[in-house]
Design a protein around this motif. Structure first.
Motif, short mmCIF file in Angstrom:
data_model
loop_
_atom_site.label_atom_id
_atom_site.label_comp_id
_atom_site.label_asym_id
_atom_site.label_seq_id
_atom_site.Cartn_x
_atom_site.Cartn_y
_atom_site.Cartn_z
N VAL A 84 -4.70 5.34 -0.18
CA VAL A 84 -4.49 4.79 -1.53
C VAL A 84 -5.68 5.12 -2.43
O VAL A 84 -5.50 5.55 -3.58
CB VAL A 84 -4.26 3.28 -1.48
CG1 VAL A 84 -4.13 2.71 -2.89
CG2 VAL A 84 -3.01 2.95 -0.67
N ALA A 134 -5.62 -0.46 -8.12
CA ALA A 134 -5.15 -0.01 -6.80
C ALA A 134 -6.32 0.19 -5.85
O ALA A 134 -6.23 -0.14 -4.66
CB ALA A 134 -4.35 1.28 -6.95
N ALA A 163 0.81 -1.21 0.00
CA ALA A 163 0.00 0.00 0.00
C ALA A 163 0.85 1.27 0.00
O ALA A 163 0.55 2.23 -0.71
CB ALA A 163 -0.93 -0.01 1.21
N THR A 190 2.45 1.82 -3.39
CA THR A 190 1.40 2.18 -4.34
C THR A 190 0.97 3.63 -4.15
O THR A 190 0.80 4.37 -5.12
CB THR A 190 0.19 1.25 -4.16
OG1 THR A 190 0.60 -0.10 -4.40
CG2 THR A 190 -0.91 1.61 -5.13
N CYS A 191 0.79 4.04 -2.90
CA CYS A 191 0.34 5.40 -2.61
C CYS A 191 1.36 6.42 -3.12
O CYS A 191 1.01 7.42 -3.75
CB CYS A 191 0.12 5.56 -1.11
SG CYS A 191 -0.70 7.09 -0.64
N ARG A 204 -7.62 -3.39 -4.94
CA ARG A 204 -6.68 -4.12 -4.11
C ARG A 204 -6.62 -3.55 -2.69
O ARG A 204 -6.51 -4.28 -1.72
CB ARG A 204 -5.30 -4.07 -4.76
CG ARG A 204 -4.14 -4.47 -3.88
CD ARG A 204 -3.80 -5.91 -3.88
NE ARG A 204 -3.56 -6.52 -5.16
CZ ARG A 204 -3.00 -7.72 -5.26
NH1 ARG A 204 -2.64 -8.37 -4.16
NH2 ARG A 204 -2.83 -8.29 -6.43
N HIS A 205 -6.66 -2.22 -2.59
CA HIS A 205 -6.50 -1.55 -1.29
C HIS A 205 -7.78 -0.81 -0.91
O HIS A 205 -7.75 0.36 -0.52
CB HIS A 205 -5.32 -0.59 -1.34
CG HIS A 205 -4.02 -1.24 -1.71
ND1 HIS A 205 -3.31 -2.03 -0.83
CD2 HIS A 205 -3.33 -1.24 -2.87
CE1 HIS A 205 -2.21 -2.47 -1.43
NE2 HIS A 205 -2.20 -2.01 -2.67
N SER A 206 -8.90 -1.49 -1.04
CA SER A 206 -10.20 -0.87 -0.81
C SER A 206 -10.41 -0.40 0.62
O SER A 206 -11.30 0.39 0.90
CB SER A 206 -11.32 -1.84 -1.19
OG SER A 206 -11.20 -3.05 -0.46
N CYS A 207 -9.58 -0.90 1.55
CA CYS A 207 -9.71 -0.49 2.96
C CYS A 207 -8.73 0.61 3.34
O CYS A 207 -8.72 1.06 4.49
CB CYS A 207 -9.53 -1.69 3.87
SG CYS A 207 -7.90 -2.47 3.73
N ARG A 208 -7.89 1.04 2.40
CA ARG A 208 -6.91 2.09 2.67
C ARG A 208 -7.37 3.40 2.04
O ARG A 208 -7.33 3.60 0.83
CB ARG A 208 -5.54 1.69 2.10
CG ARG A 208 -4.83 0.57 2.84
CD ARG A 208 -4.29 1.06 4.18
NE ARG A 208 -3.35 2.14 4.03
CZ ARG A 208 -2.03 2.00 4.11
NH1 ARG A 208 -1.50 0.80 4.33
NH2 ARG A 208 -1.22 3.05 3.99
#
Length: 486
Positions: free
Chosen positions: A231, A221, A185, A188-189, A224-228
């Motif tokens: 991101v 992105a 994450a 990616t961010c 994949r990082h739906s809880c962040r």
């Protein structure tokens, strides 16, 4: 056009003020700024005397000038340099000596000095910072992920406002990084932030990145990082910028094509709406999501798809729950305005009670010209070719709220124009509303808007005409042959 000077010229004047006139550094810098501005005024006066009919801008552009005195480096082996350049030198040496710990520290310092300081990052770029930072990014691929994050953050800070720095190697690095480290994450961010900075106001970078396959990486992105939230927010911003047409150097961009690709090939609408459902208590992120949806609603079927996926219900709920959150309200209104381009969606907005919440938002934030503009524009779209919707808006206080916005913001041409358009759409197919709206004082306000703002002339005349007011409509040319009199 403002005259620009080099950093070296400015530094020479500062140095002269210190050595020749015994000024302290702070006073020397202040005096140097005044000197350059005074010289610009003097030059203007001379030109005005020589060419009285020519306009002259008495201004010198010091935006990209670091307004501090260069300092001697700590090691003493170099002459005086600005702090950002000293950090850059130290970073380059640490990369060359394979000292990753030191390099990581210098990358953090470099990022901090670039962030929020346009002049510092401009000077760093002028002195070759880009290849050094890019070298750090390449070296970071063989180091730990923490070092990679710091390298990408430095690249993002450097390219903020300087998208021309990106070259083919940098583009390949960013795409490869987002592909290979998609599960991390933090990486990616940071990579998404770089994408956002190099694409803003740079059409060629956008097109090159799209050809390199960046769009599925943006939507991926979010999935994949739906809880962040961090991101998702960066991915939304980058996605939205892909649909901009903000580069004045090109005659036209591919904004519409990019929006279609995001929706049709990468399930962009579904991914964004699902993300909105996952963060019901994050108004900042919800605003980003609504802003991105509005940029993707470029076709009739896309507007309907947003409604079918539950996007309209989310927007109406946000207006109800976060009516005091000004920035979120503005973004939601923009999204409603966009999807109301579909005639069926206009009716859906009314059925969902959307017009009442739009009027409530405008009344609550009457002091905000941005919200007044977006509210009038959204209601204008809902009323277009829809007399039943116009009735709901008038009975719900929409016309009165629009006229109050005109009274509150007489100098804001965007507010005046959208309010005139709204009034025109409300009465165009339902003349029964004309007299009640005239009784609210519409004629005087529209005439004032027309007199103050040339941009309002056509829409104001249309509003006055459909209200039944007396307005002169000149026929500029009838198409007949003969002499033309201007």
């Amino acid at each position: 056009m403002a005259k620009r000077i080099s950093q070296e010229t400015f530094d020479d004047v500062v140095r002269e003020n210190i050595t020749e006139f015994d000024m302290d550094p702070e006073e020397a810098v202040k005096e140097a700024v005044q000197q350059f501005e005074s010289q610009a005024w003097l030059k203007c006066l001379i030109l005005q005397k020589a060419f009285p009919n020519n306009l002259c801008l008495p201004r010198v552009d010091l935006t990209n000038i670091v307004k501090t005195r260069p300092k001697a480096s700590a090691c003493g082996d170099q002459g005086p340099k600005h702090e950002i350049l000293q950090t850059l030198d130290a970073l380059q040496k640490s990369l060359g000596s394979a000292a990753p710990q030191e390099a990581a520290e210098y990358l953090v310092s470099f990022s901090e000095q670039c962030q929020g300081q346009v002049a510092s990052r401009y000077l760093a770029a002028q002195k070759g910072a880009y290849p050094v930072v890019l070298s750090a990014c390449h070296q970071a691929l063989a180091e730990d992920q923490g070092f990679l994050v710091k390298s990408l953050n430095a690249l993002a800070a450097l390219t903020d406002g300087q998208p021309d720095l990106l070259d083919a190697k940098g583009l390949q690095l960013l795409v490869a990084t987002l592909k290979e480290h998609v599960a991390v994450a933090e990486v990616t961010c940071s990579g998404l932030r770089c994408i956002r900075h190099v694409c803003l106001k740079h059409e060629q970078n956008r097109q090159n990145l799209v050809k390199a396959g960046i769009l599925p990486l943006l939507t991926g992105a979010i999935e994949r990082h739906s809880c962040r939230a961090d991101v998702v927010k960066e991915a939304c911003s980058a996605m939205r910028i892909m649909t901009f047409d903000d580069d004045i150097r090109v005659p036209f961009g591919h904004a519409h094509d990019h929006a279609k690709m995001i929706v049709q090939e990468n399930k962009g609408l579904k991914i964004l709406i699902e993300a909105a459902k996952a963060f019901p208590d994050n108004p900042a992120l919800l605003g980003e999501l609504c802003g991105t949806l509005s940029r993707l609603a470029v076709r009739n079927e896309f507007c309907q798809e947003i409604v079918d996926l539950g996007g309209l219900n989310i927007m109406v709920t946000l207006l109800a729950d976060y009516v005091d959150h000004q920035e979120l309200v503005r973004q939601v209104l923009g999204a409603l305005r966009a999807i109301a381009g579909n005639d069926d969606v206009k009716d859906a907005i009314v059925s969902a009670g959307g017009t009442d919440f739009i009027v409530m938002a405008m009344t609550r934030h009457l002091s905000s010209p941005q919200i007044c503009e977006q509210s009038c524009a959204a209601l204008c779209m809902v009323a277009l070719r829809k007399p039943d919707n116009s009735r709901v808006i008038v009975e719900g206080g929409g016309a009165l709220a629009a006229l109050q916005a005109m009274k509150t913001h007489p100098k804001q041409v965007s507010v005046q124009k959208q309010a005139c358009l709204l009034i025109r759409n409300l009465v165009a197919r339902t003349q029964a509303f004309s007299q009640p709206i005239l009784d609210m004082g519409a004629e005087r306000l529209i005439i004032e808007a027309r007199a103050k703002h040339r941009e309002c002339d056509d829409v104001a005349k249309a509003a006055l005409r459909d209200l039944g007011c007396k307005v002169e409509l000149r026929e500029l040319w009838t198409g007949e042959k003969g002499n033309l009199a201007l």
